[in-house]
Enzyme design. Structure first.
Site, PDB file in Angstrom:
ATOM      1  N   LYS A   1       0.848  -1.202   0.000  1.00 20.76           N
ATOM      2  CA  LYS A   1       0.000   0.000   0.000  1.00 20.76           C
ATOM      3  C   LYS A   1       0.879   1.245   0.000  1.00 20.76           C
ATOM      4  O   LYS A   1       1.530   1.575   0.980  1.00 20.76           O
ATOM      5  CB  LYS A   1      -0.921   0.056   1.221  1.00 20.76           C
TER       6      LYS A   1
ATOM      7  N   GLU B   1      10.106   0.972  10.604  1.00 21.41           N
ATOM      8  CA  GLU B   1      11.140   1.959  10.247  1.00 21.41           C
ATOM      9  C   GLU B   1      10.485   3.313  10.428  1.00 21.41           C
ATOM     10  O   GLU B   1       9.664   3.717   9.597  1.00 21.41           O
ATOM     11  CB  GLU B   1      11.559   1.780   8.783  1.00 21.41           C
TER      12      GLU B   1
ATOM     13  N   CYS C   1      13.653  10.704   6.633  1.00 20.74           N
ATOM     14  CA  CYS C   1      13.545  10.163   7.990  1.00 20.74           C
ATOM     15  C   CYS C   1      14.824  10.395   8.786  1.00 20.74           C
ATOM     16  O   CYS C   1      14.774  10.709   9.961  1.00 20.74           O
ATOM     17  CB  CYS C   1      13.217   8.682   7.940  1.00 20.74           C
TER      18      CYS C   1
ATOM     19  N   GLU D   1      10.219  15.464  15.544  1.00 20.12           N
ATOM     20  CA  GLU D   1      10.503  15.473  14.107  1.00 20.12           C
ATOM     21  C   GLU D   1       9.618  16.522  13.430  1.00 20.12           C
ATOM     22  O   GLU D   1       8.412  16.538  13.636  1.00 20.12           O
ATOM     23  CB  GLU D   1      10.197  14.082  13.536  1.00 20.12           C
TER      24      GLU D   1
HETATM   25  P1  NAD Z   1       2.452   7.968   8.097  1.00 17.78           P
HETATM   26  O1  NAD Z   1       2.806   7.136   9.271  1.00 17.78           O
HETATM   27  O2  NAD Z   1       1.391   8.982   8.253  1.00 17.78           O
HETATM   28  O3  NAD Z   1       2.019   7.052   6.856  1.00 17.78           O
HETATM   29  C1  NAD Z   1       2.780   5.983   6.420  1.00 17.78           C
HETATM   30  C2  NAD Z   1       1.871   4.958   5.790  1.00 17.78           C
HETATM   31  O4  NAD Z   1       0.958   4.482   6.767  1.00 17.78           O
HETATM   32  C3  NAD Z   1       1.033   5.508   4.634  1.00 17.78           C
HETATM   33  O5  NAD Z   1       0.921   4.529   3.635  1.00 17.78           O
HETATM   34  C4  NAD Z   1      -0.312   5.757   5.296  1.00 17.78           C
HETATM   35  O6  NAD Z   1      -1.404   5.685   4.398  1.00 17.78           O
HETATM   36  C5  NAD Z   1      -0.372   4.638   6.298  1.00 17.78           C
HETATM   37  N1  NAD Z   1      -1.252   4.941   7.435  1.00 17.78           N
HETATM   38  C6  NAD Z   1      -1.520   6.160   7.959  1.00 17.78           C
HETATM   39  N2  NAD Z   1      -2.376   6.043   8.987  1.00 17.78           N
HETATM   40  C7  NAD Z   1      -2.659   4.728   9.104  1.00 17.78           C
HETATM   41  C8  NAD Z   1      -3.484   3.973   9.990  1.00 17.78           C
HETATM   42  N3  NAD Z   1      -4.189   4.551  10.955  1.00 17.78           N
HETATM   43  N4  NAD Z   1      -3.510   2.624   9.838  1.00 17.78           N
HETATM   44  C9  NAD Z   1      -2.797   2.033   8.869  1.00 17.78           C
HETATM   45  N5  NAD Z   1      -2.020   2.686   7.997  1.00 17.78           N
HETATM   46  C10 NAD Z   1      -1.941   4.024   8.120  1.00 17.78           C
HETATM   47  O7  NAD Z   1       3.831   8.603   7.628  1.00 17.78           O
HETATM   48  P2  NAD Z   1       4.074   9.619   6.432  1.00 17.78           P
HETATM   49  O8  NAD Z   1       3.616  10.963   6.882  1.00 17.78           O
HETATM   50  O9  NAD Z   1       3.559   9.058   5.169  1.00 17.78           O
HETATM   51  O10 NAD Z   1       5.675   9.563   6.324  1.00 17.78           O
HETATM   52  C11 NAD Z   1       6.516  10.330   7.099  1.00 17.78           C
HETATM   53  C12 NAD Z   1       7.087   9.517   8.237  1.00 17.78           C
HETATM   54  O11 NAD Z   1       7.779   8.376   7.732  1.00 17.78           O
HETATM   55  C13 NAD Z   1       8.124  10.313   9.003  1.00 17.78           C
HETATM   56  O12 NAD Z   1       7.950  10.103  10.375  1.00 17.78           O
HETATM   57  C14 NAD Z   1       9.435   9.697   8.524  1.00 17.78           C
HETATM   58  O13 NAD Z   1      10.511   9.862   9.409  1.00 17.78           O
HETATM   59  C15 NAD Z   1       9.066   8.274   8.355  1.00 17.78           C
HETATM   60  N6  NAD Z   1      10.040   7.565   7.489  1.00 17.78           N
HETATM   61  C16 NAD Z   1      10.899   6.651   8.059  1.00 17.78           C
HETATM   62  C17 NAD Z   1      11.858   5.991   7.260  1.00 17.78           C
HETATM   63  C18 NAD Z   1      12.818   4.990   7.842  1.00 17.78           C
HETATM   64  O14 NAD Z   1      13.409   4.219   7.082  1.00 17.78           O
HETATM   65  N7  NAD Z   1      13.014   4.944   9.149  1.00 17.78           N
HETATM   66  C19 NAD Z   1      11.916   6.262   5.888  1.00 17.78           C
HETATM   67  C20 NAD Z   1      11.017   7.189   5.343  1.00 17.78           C
HETATM   68  C21 NAD Z   1      10.072   7.831   6.170  1.00 17.78           C
END
Ligand code: NAD
Length: 481
Positions: free
Chosen positions: A174, A250, A285, A384
């Protein structure tokens, strides 16, 4: 442009026909309506994935064959570099130069790397008595759910698909609702490369709907999640309330750049720090979003950082020489600006930037921003931000610098800048982060694992360690008696 869910080798609208808009970060215009997958679509995808897994034409194939297909997929991505880069840039606001030069090539390289590696990994024979032969091998898990964020859609997707598919799993992916297009294009190329029907499924949709449905599905054996800390923890709850599936996380970071008084070439340090925070508008991230600088050199470093920041001019992501493109959405920009404004109201000093920008009307742009803030509890220091915002903290001495660097809930990455190799080694050992860079930032290779400690999660992407994470050990005990 593909906008429907890819399930069992074909594109389908959502079961209930609903769609959602994906919007250009560049100018806020709607790019397309995309299938809004939900419980029924995820169920259909998981069923197809399980059927494909049980069929065995991928899971039980010669690893060399899986490797050939993954390498072919990487070649197809390279053949379609321009199209994939244009989609990624349009959907995310990444500068087109980065999409072409970094996002697509790195994602393709990752798939090729696992394609090259998978037939070179051996199992073990246990040291038993002579009347037995005990084989320890690795098997795929089954159906892997991959739920990924919007900041590097292709790269993070490849970090999941490479090892999961190489190991023989089926996958239900997804993509984030802000950036679904490149994953759907990738699915089409995967089919062309020879990935059998049902082995790779892509269900676009909202987190609460399609994301949650993957997290709660009893037919999913593992969820590989990259995203925010808060949503990562939801996946652990989903797992606990369903089939206890494995969950790898992650998550986010607030990575410190520790600059000690003996750091060589402060201009080079300032430039590396600038790239470490302003690349991809800070939406990385492991962005080095916090400088911890020893007081003796703080003024000089800030002066140089101000000069470096001035070189990151918000500009049209479509222009080939743009280095600072758009933030992902207007809402996200509002959130970043709100954090900066609250920090200023609370006593932090804005040293540069702190304003919106509008190189393209309707897009979400922000000036590179430097903030001096010494209170570790100030949210601008502790949390963050995920925007082009660098916080500067001042340390009295090395001990104080290590204390400040580690005074965070996160542990994704850190860097130390010093010209004394003993100091470098000692400080690196004490920094609690999954990656510590010494006199560099963001250097990486497919051969090195990447992931976090503490609230930044516990999974590791990249390297053979990630391949292990998509397999399970099996012991086969053969009696020789
Ligand atoms: P997010 O957690 O809002 O969303 C990530 C994914 O989860 C998306 O596909 C989203 O649709 C899904 N999601 C959101 N709410 C959900 C729920 N209630 N239930 C199930 N799935 C759900 O994160 P974002 O805003 O898309 O991305 C930014 C974050 O990702 C930052 O915190 C960043 O640091 C982190 N990140 C971490 C890494 C790593 O390797 N550690 C890499 C890239 C990004």
């Amino acid at each position: 442009m593909r906008t429907e869910a890819f399930i069992d080798g074909a594109f389908h609208p959502a079961a209930d026909g609903r769609t959602f808009a994906t919007v250009s970060s560049r100018d806020g215009s709607e790019i397309a309506q995309v299938a809004r997958g939900d419980v029924a679509d995820v169920d259909r995808a998981v069923t197809a994935a399980r059927r494909a897994f049980d069929r065995g034409d991928w899971a039980l194939a010669d690893p060399a064959q899986r490797g050939r297909v993954l390498r072919r997929l990487a070649e197809l991505m390279t053949d379609h570099l321009d199209d994939l880069a244009a989609l990624e840039s349009q959907d995310t606001g990444h500068p087109i130069g980065d999409a072409r030069g970094v996002d697509v090539p790195n994602a393709a390289r990752c798939l090729a790397w696992y394609g090259e590696a998978v037939d070179k990994v051996y199992g073990e024979i246990a040291p038993t008595a002579a009347d037995a032969l005990a084989l320890i091998g690795r098997e795929p898990l089954g159906v892997v759910g991959a739920v990924v964020p919007w900041n590097y859609p292709l790269i993070v997707t490849a970090w999941k698909l490479g090892p999961a598919l190489a190991a023989g799993n089926s996958v239900v992916l997804k993509p984030a609702e802000q950036s679904p297009l490149s994953a759907l294009a990738l699915a089409e190329l995967a089919a062309e490369a020879g990935i059998p029907d049902g082995v790779l499924n892509v269900v676009p949709g909202l987190g609460e709907e399609a994301g949650q449905a993957i997290g709660r599905h009893d037919g999913v054996d593992k969820v590989a999640f990259t995203g925010s800390v808060e949503v990562g923890r939801r996946f652990q709850v989903y797992a606990g309330e369903s089939n206890g599936k494995a969950v790898s996380l992650e998550l986010g970071g607030k990575s410190p750049q520790v600059v000690l008084a003996d750091a060589a070439d402060l201009q080079a340090v300032a430039e590396a720090i600038g790239w470490g925070i302003f690349y991809n508008a800070g939406q990385t991230c492991h962005a080095g979003s916090r400088v911890v600088v020893q007081r003796a050199i703080a003024d000089e470093l800030v002066e140089r950082l101000t000069g470096v920041a001035a070189g990151f001019v918000p500009a049209d992501p479509r222009a080939p020489d743009t280095v600072l493109g758009a933030l992902i959405t207007a809402d996200h920009l509002d959130g970043v600006m709100g954090r900066v404004e609250r920090a200023a109201a609370g006593g932090a000093t804005i040293l540069a930037g702190g304003e919106r920008a509008e190189p393209v009307p309707g897009g979400s742009y922000m000036q590179p921003t430097l903030i001096a803030a010494d209170d570790p509890a100030d949210p601008i220091v502790a949390e963050e931000v995920f925007g082009p915002v660098l916080v500067i903290q001042t340390a009295d001495d090395i001990e104080d610098a290590v204390r400040l660097a580690n005074d965070t809930r996160y542990g994704l990455a850190a860097a130390v800048w010093t010209s004394d190799v003993r100091t470098a080694g000692r400080v690196a050992r004490r920094l609690r982060a999954g990656t510590v860079w010494v006199n560099t930032f963001d250097a990486s290779s497919m051969a090195t694992p990447f992931g976090g400690m503490k609230d930044s999660g516990h999974g590791r992407d990249r390297s053979l360690h990630a391949l292990d994470a998509y397999t399970q050990l099996k012991t086969t005990w053969i009696s020789l008696a």
